[in-house]
Design an enzyme around this catalytic site. Structure first.
Site, PDB file in Angstrom:
ATOM      1  N   CYS A  62      46.018   7.407   4.650  1.00  0.00           N
ATOM      2  CA  CYS A  62      47.321   7.685   4.685  1.00  0.00           C
ATOM      3  C   CYS A  62      48.419   6.862   5.254  1.00  0.00           C
ATOM      4  O   CYS A  62      48.493   7.308   6.305  1.00  0.00           O
ATOM      5  CB  CYS A  62      47.531   9.202   4.650  1.00  0.00           C
ATOM      6  SG  CYS A  62      49.013   9.808   4.857  1.00  0.00           S
ATOM      7  N   CYS A  80      51.133   8.943   7.054  1.00  0.00           N
ATOM      8  CA  CYS A  80      50.294   9.568   8.353  1.00  0.00           C
ATOM      9  C   CYS A  80      50.475   8.630   9.523  1.00  0.00           C
ATOM     10  O   CYS A  80      50.764   9.038  10.717  1.00  0.00           O
ATOM     11  CB  CYS A  80      48.821   9.878   8.114  1.00  0.00           C
ATOM     12  SG  CYS A  80      48.710  11.171   6.426  1.00  0.00           S
TER      13      CYS A  80
END
Length: 104
Positions: free
Chosen positions: A29, A32
């Site tokens: 991600c 993230c």
């Protein structure tokens, strides 16, 4: 910053005597990875008032599903064992702190 697992989640988050901001994240991600340094800064500055923790959503899907996390990153703020705020997606530090105002 605390690394959470299914084994320590309840103890570290639900039974904590202060607010806990949990970052649901995954290796794949990109947002993230963008928010990780922001959370480290918040931990360094506000660590005396809020616990910052992270849990890998891919490694612990049972926790992710329990709290209805559908997208990453998702930040859940727990207080008294309950989710009191959910923030979806990466944010700049000042915006994240504004959303946490009143809790930390």
């Amino acid at each position: 910053m605390i690394t959470l697992t299914a084994e320590n989640f309840d103890e570290q988050v639900l039974r904590s005597d202060r607010p806990v901001l949990v970052d649901f994240w995954a290796e794949w991600c990109p947002p993230c990875k963008m928010i990780a340094p922001v959370l480290e800064e918040i931990d360094a500055e506000y660590g005396d008032r809020v616990t910052i923790a992270k849990i890998n959503a891919d490694d612990h899907p049972e926790i992710t599903l329990r709290y209805g996390v559908l997208g990453l990153p998702t930040l859940n703020l727990y207080s008294g064992g309950e989710v009191v705020r959910q923030i979806k997606g990466a944010r700049p530090k000042r915006m994240l702190l504004a959303e946490l105002e009143g809790y930390i």
